[in-house]
Design a protein around this motif. Structure first.
Motif, PDB file in Angstrom:
ATOM      1  N   LYS A 112       0.838  -1.223   0.000  1.00 17.13           N
ATOM      2  CA  LYS A 112       0.000   0.000   0.000  1.00 17.13           C
ATOM      3  C   LYS A 112       0.861   1.257   0.000  1.00 17.13           C
ATOM      4  O   LYS A 112       0.588   2.214  -0.735  1.00 17.13           O
ATOM      5  N   GLY A 113       1.921   1.273   0.826  1.00 17.96           N
ATOM      6  CA  GLY A 113       2.809   2.425   0.842  1.00 17.96           C
ATOM      7  C   GLY A 113       3.454   2.658  -0.509  1.00 17.96           C
ATOM      8  O   GLY A 113       3.563   3.801  -0.981  1.00 17.96           O
ATOM      9  N   PHE A 114       3.883   1.573  -1.144  1.00 15.76           N
ATOM     10  CA  PHE A 114       4.521   1.655  -2.459  1.00 15.76           C
ATOM     11  C   PHE A 114       3.543   2.215  -3.489  1.00 15.76           C
ATOM     12  O   PHE A 114       3.871   3.143  -4.239  1.00 15.76           O
ATOM     13  N   ASP A 115       2.326   1.669  -3.505  1.00 15.91           N
ATOM     14  CA  ASP A 115       1.323   2.131  -4.464  1.00 15.91           C
ATOM     15  C   ASP A 115       0.946   3.589  -4.225  1.00 15.91           C
ATOM     16  O   ASP A 115       0.769   4.363  -5.178  1.00 15.91           O
ATOM     17  N   ASP A 116       0.826   3.985  -2.961  1.00 12.57           N
ATOM     18  CA  ASP A 116       0.489   5.377  -2.650  1.00 12.57           C
ATOM     19  C   ASP A 116       1.572   6.331  -3.129  1.00 12.57           C
ATOM     20  O   ASP A 116       1.285   7.428  -3.622  1.00 12.57           O
ATOM     21  N   ALA A 117       2.842   5.931  -2.975  1.00 14.84           N
ATOM     22  CA  ALA A 117       3.936   6.783  -3.430  1.00 14.84           C
ATOM     23  C   ALA A 117       3.922   6.948  -4.939  1.00 14.84           C
ATOM     24  O   ALA A 117       4.139   8.053  -5.468  1.00 14.84           O
ATOM     25  N   LEU A 118       3.650   5.862  -5.651  1.00 10.17           N
ATOM     26  CA  LEU A 118       3.671   5.917  -7.116  1.00 10.17           C
ATOM     27  C   LEU A 118       2.552   6.797  -7.680  1.00 10.17           C
ATOM     28  O   LEU A 118       2.658   7.273  -8.816  1.00 10.17           O
ATOM     29  N   LYS A 119       1.507   7.039  -6.890  1.00 12.56           N
ATOM     30  CA  LYS A 119       0.428   7.924  -7.346  1.00 12.56           C
ATOM     31  C   LYS A 119       0.925   9.336  -7.592  1.00 12.56           C
ATOM     32  O   LYS A 119       0.291  10.111  -8.325  1.00 12.56           O
ATOM     33  N   ASN A 120       2.059   9.694  -6.984  1.00 10.52           N
ATOM     34  CA  ASN A 120       2.620  11.037  -7.169  1.00 10.52           C
ATOM     35  C   ASN A 120       3.420  11.158  -8.464  1.00 10.52           C
ATOM     36  O   ASN A 120       3.929  12.241  -8.767  1.00 10.52           O
ATOM     37  N   TYR A 121       3.550  10.052  -9.190  1.00 12.37           N
ATOM     38  CA  TYR A 121       4.343  10.036 -10.424  1.00 12.37           C
ATOM     39  C   TYR A 121       3.487   9.465 -11.548  1.00 12.37           C
ATOM     40  O   TYR A 121       3.524   8.261 -11.822  1.00 12.37           O
ATOM     41  N   PRO A 122       2.706  10.318 -12.222  1.00 11.89           N
ATOM     42  CA  PRO A 122       1.771   9.835 -13.243  1.00 11.89           C
ATOM     43  C   PRO A 122       2.442   9.180 -14.447  1.00 11.89           C
ATOM     44  O   PRO A 122       1.770   8.482 -15.219  1.00 11.89           O
ATOM     45  N   ASN A 123       3.737   9.375 -14.606  1.00 15.45           N
ATOM     46  CA  ASN A 123       4.445   8.763 -15.730  1.00 15.45           C
ATOM     47  C   ASN A 123       4.844   7.318 -15.449  1.00 15.45           C
ATOM     48  O   ASN A 123       5.357   6.626 -16.332  1.00 15.45           O
ATOM     49  N   ILE A 124       4.610   6.848 -14.212  1.00 13.27           N
ATOM     50  CA  ILE A 124       5.050   5.515 -13.814  1.00 13.27           C
ATOM     51  C   ILE A 124       3.852   4.596 -13.604  1.00 13.27           C
ATOM     52  O   ILE A 124       2.870   4.969 -12.954  1.00 13.27           O
ATOM     53  N   LYS A 125       3.948   3.388 -14.125  1.00 13.13           N
ATOM     54  CA  LYS A 125       2.886   2.400 -13.963  1.00 13.13           C
ATOM     55  C   LYS A 125       3.470   1.099 -13.417  1.00 13.13           C
ATOM     56  O   LYS A 125       4.500   0.625 -13.899  1.00 13.13           O
ATOM     57  N   LYS A 126       2.825   0.548 -12.398  1.00 14.04           N
ATOM     58  CA  LYS A 126       3.225  -0.780 -11.908  1.00 14.04           C
ATOM     59  C   LYS A 126       2.565  -1.812 -12.802  1.00 14.04           C
ATOM     60  O   LYS A 126       1.343  -1.923 -12.834  1.00 14.04           O
ATOM     61  N   VAL A 127       3.379  -2.599 -13.488  1.00 14.73           N
ATOM     62  CA  VAL A 127       2.843  -3.506 -14.505  1.00 14.73           C
ATOM     63  C   VAL A 127       2.754  -4.952 -14.032  1.00 14.73           C
ATOM     64  O   VAL A 127       2.105  -5.773 -14.693  1.00 14.73           O
ATOM     65  N   ALA A 128       3.403  -5.292 -12.916  1.00 18.28           N
ATOM     66  CA  ALA A 128       3.353  -6.678 -12.447  1.00 18.28           C
ATOM     67  C   ALA A 128       3.744  -6.753 -10.979  1.00 18.28           C
ATOM     68  O   ALA A 128       4.486  -5.912 -10.470  1.00 18.28           O
ATOM     69  N   ARG A 129       3.235  -7.788 -10.322  1.00 19.91           N
ATOM     70  CA  ARG A 129       3.552  -8.048  -8.918  1.00 19.91           C
ATOM     71  C   ARG A 129       3.511  -9.542  -8.668  1.00 19.91           C
ATOM     72  O   ARG A 129       2.608 -10.236  -9.147  1.00 19.91           O
ATOM     73  N   GLN A 130       4.497 -10.044  -7.939  1.00 21.44           N
ATOM     74  CA  GLN A 130       4.519 -11.431  -7.505  1.00 21.44           C
ATOM     75  C   GLN A 130       4.769 -11.454  -6.000  1.00 21.44           C
ATOM     76  O   GLN A 130       5.548 -10.654  -5.483  1.00 21.44           O
ATOM     77  N   ALA A 131       4.125 -12.375  -5.300  1.00 18.75           N
ATOM     78  CA  ALA A 131       4.335 -12.536  -3.864  1.00 18.75           C
ATOM     79  C   ALA A 131       5.235 -13.737  -3.611  1.00 18.75           C
ATOM     80  O   ALA A 131       4.902 -14.854  -4.010  1.00 18.75           O
ATOM     81  N   ALA A 132       6.375 -13.507  -2.977  1.00 13.84           N
ATOM     82  CA  ALA A 132       7.292 -14.578  -2.606  1.00 13.84           C
ATOM     83  C   ALA A 132       7.067 -14.918  -1.128  1.00 13.84           C
ATOM     84  O   ALA A 132       6.027 -14.573  -0.557  1.00 13.84           O
ATOM     85  N   GLU A 133       8.053 -15.584  -0.492  1.00 14.58           N
ATOM     86  CA  GLU A 133       7.839 -16.078   0.873  1.00 14.58           C
ATOM     87  C   GLU A 133       8.975 -15.707   1.820  1.00 14.58           C
ATOM     88  O   GLU A 133       9.209 -16.396   2.804  1.00 14.58           O
ATOM     89  N   PHE A 134       9.706 -14.640   1.520  1.00 12.95           N
ATOM     90  CA  PHE A 134      10.819 -14.197   2.363  1.00 12.95           C
ATOM     91  C   PHE A 134      11.949 -15.227   2.414  1.00 12.95           C
ATOM     92  O   PHE A 134      12.709 -15.259   3.382  1.00 12.95           O
ATOM     93  N   THR A 135      12.061 -16.070   1.393  1.00  8.85           N
ATOM     94  CA  THR A 135      13.148 -17.047   1.322  1.00  8.85           C
ATOM     95  C   THR A 135      13.905 -16.875   0.011  1.00  8.85           C
ATOM     96  O   THR A 135      13.363 -16.350  -0.970  1.00  8.85           O
ATOM     97  N   VAL A 136      15.162 -17.345  -0.002  1.00  6.50           N
ATOM     98  CA  VAL A 136      15.983 -17.257  -1.210  1.00  6.50           C
ATOM     99  C   VAL A 136      15.324 -18.012  -2.357  1.00  6.50           C
ATOM    100  O   VAL A 136      15.235 -17.515  -3.487  1.00  6.50           O
ATOM    101  N   GLU A 137      14.841 -19.227  -2.060  1.00  7.15           N
ATOM    102  CA  GLU A 137      14.273 -20.080  -3.103  1.00  7.15           C
ATOM    103  C   GLU A 137      13.031 -19.455  -3.732  1.00  7.15           C
ATOM    104  O   GLU A 137      12.883 -19.438  -4.964  1.00  7.15           O
ATOM    105  N   SER A 138      12.147 -18.919  -2.884  1.00  9.01           N
ATOM    106  CA  SER A 138      10.925 -18.316  -3.414  1.00  9.01           C
ATOM    107  C   SER A 138      11.244 -17.034  -4.180  1.00  9.01           C
ATOM    108  O   SER A 138      10.604 -16.731  -5.193  1.00  9.01           O
ATOM    109  N   GLY A 139      12.233 -16.297  -3.698  1.00  8.71           N
ATOM    110  CA  GLY A 139      12.633 -15.077  -4.395  1.00  8.71           C
ATOM    111  C   GLY A 139      13.128 -15.373  -5.800  1.00  8.71           C
ATOM    112  O   GLY A 139      12.801 -14.657  -6.760  1.00  8.71           O
ATOM    113  N   GLN A 140      13.916 -16.437  -5.933  1.00  7.30           N
ATOM    114  CA  GLN A 140      14.441 -16.810  -7.244  1.00  7.30           C
ATOM    115  C   GLN A 140      13.319 -17.272  -8.179  1.00  7.30           C
ATOM    116  O   GLN A 140      13.254 -16.853  -9.346  1.00  7.30           O
ATOM    117  N   ALA A 141      12.419 -18.107  -7.667  1.00  5.65           N
ATOM    118  CA  ALA A 141      11.341 -18.639  -8.493  1.00  5.65           C
ATOM    119  C   ALA A 141      10.379 -17.543  -8.953  1.00  5.65           C
ATOM    120  O   ALA A 141      10.008 -17.464 -10.133  1.00  5.65           O
TER     121      ALA A 141
END
Length: 347
Positions: free
Chosen positions: A198-227
């Motif tokens: 939410k904080g990230f999305d709220d900040a990006l609202k101040n920059y109309p030239n920027i669009k978040k195009v994708a999001r993935q949820a990992a599990e705070f582990t090296v393996e999940s981060g890589q996958a």
């Protein structure tokens, strides 16, 4: 509640951020400690001995770099005080076991308790039990359900992490047309992950030239981060910035990025691991910044507990009592200021 907007320099480069330890060291004196040193928690300590205080410390299992740093910060801070005896438990992610460990500390009649609960809701009752027994509780990071279960809460700012990550990326890309960013989040069933997004999305609202195009949820582990990073890279042929919520899972993300041979974007990490700070300093990868979630909060929790045990207030503030809550600032660490924060980087 949205935190106050810091100055541009404090926001982007963290130099205006004040360590909680800096406020909690003097308690009755504002004198500066000149001893310092890379191994001492940020902020120094009040070396003048006072009333002897026994502090009970109960945290979860150190199965993550940040949690291990929490334990190290608490232990090293307590060792810096002649008048503090630290009674620690073996960390556990089993709530019943952690409750039993805290009850043992209560039965030992420690003067103050510092508790980082594996589950704040599940451990609320044992916090209440300690308070009713006349043992003040410093609730560290994961908050209890009832304010009656603790005397003081100290922790990080998950919303602020996302806000400052988004603002940093926004400033880097503000002059780029149709900029694209992606997000590698943590566990989506955790409130802290939702706050960071939410904080990230709220900040990006101040920059109309920027669009978040994708999001993935990992599990705070090296393996999940890589996958999960591999999936993002496969789905997005190009983008301009990546925010990764956690530096541990960031190790895996960086592996996936290297394997894919991609370097067209900048990456911002989260939490403040030493390996991330080393990479930022070397400036030879896509990782250009990390947003802190400072494990030094455990050292400051010991400061608070000592002050409570000795009946002191907080140095630098007019109040005679310590605060009811203290939220730490999520500074952005970049190449320009990384040397200031390297001593607090965790493995």
């Amino acid at each position: 509640m949205t935190p106050p907007v810091p100055s541009r320099r404090g926001l982007l480069f963290g130099t205006a951020a004040v360590s909680a330890g800096a406020l909690l060291t003097g308690c009755t004196s504002n004198e500066n400690n000149e001893k310092g040193g890379a191994q001492e928690p940020a902020g120094g300590t009040d070396d003048k001995p006072g009333k002897a205080v026994t502090i009970g410390f109960a945290g979860p299992q150190a199965d993550h770099g940040w949690l291990n740093a929490i334990n190290e910060q608490a232990t090293s801070r307590a060792e810096a005080y002649e008048d503090v005896t630290l009674e620690t438990t073996e960390g556990s992610n089993d709530t019943a076991q952690q409750i039993g460990q805290i009850e043992t500390l209560i039965n030992k009649k420690v003067d103050v308790l510092v508790i980082l609960p594996a589950d704040g809701k599940a451990l609320t009752q044992v916090g209440l039990k300690a308070m009713r027994a006349g043992i003040p509780v410093v609730n560290l990071d994961r908050i209890f359900d009832s304010q009656q279960a603790y005397r003081c809460w100290i922790g990080g700012d998950n919303y602020g992490m996302g806000l400052n990550a988004g603002r940093y990326i926004g400033e880097q890309l503000k002059d780029k047309r149709n900029a694209k960013v992606v997000e590698l989040a943590g566990l989506d069933n955790l409130e802290l992950t939702r706050q960071r997004t939410k904080g990230f999305d709220d900040a990006l609202k101040n920059y109309p030239n920027i669009k978040k195009v994708a999001r993935q949820a990992a599990e705070f582990t090296v393996e999940s981060g890589q996958a999960k990073m591999a999936q993002l890279l496969q789905a997005q042929s190009s983008f301009d910035a990546l925010w990764n919520h956690d530096d541990d899972q960031g190790v895996g993300a960086e592996r996936a990025i290297k394997q894919a041979g991609r370097d067209e974007f900048l990456m911002v990490g989260g939490a403040g691991a030493k390996h991330a700070m080393d990479a930022i300093k070397a400036d030879n990868t896509v990782l250009k910044a990390t947003v802190l979630y400072p494990p030094t909060m455990a050292a400051s929790a010991i400061d608070l507990a000592r002050a409570l045990g000795q009946g002191k207030g907080v140095g630098g503030l007019a109040e005679q009592e310590i605060p009811a809550s203290l939220t730490l600032y999520s500074a952005v660490v970049t190449k320009e200021n990384v040397d200031e924060y390297l001593p607090t980087g965790f493995s």
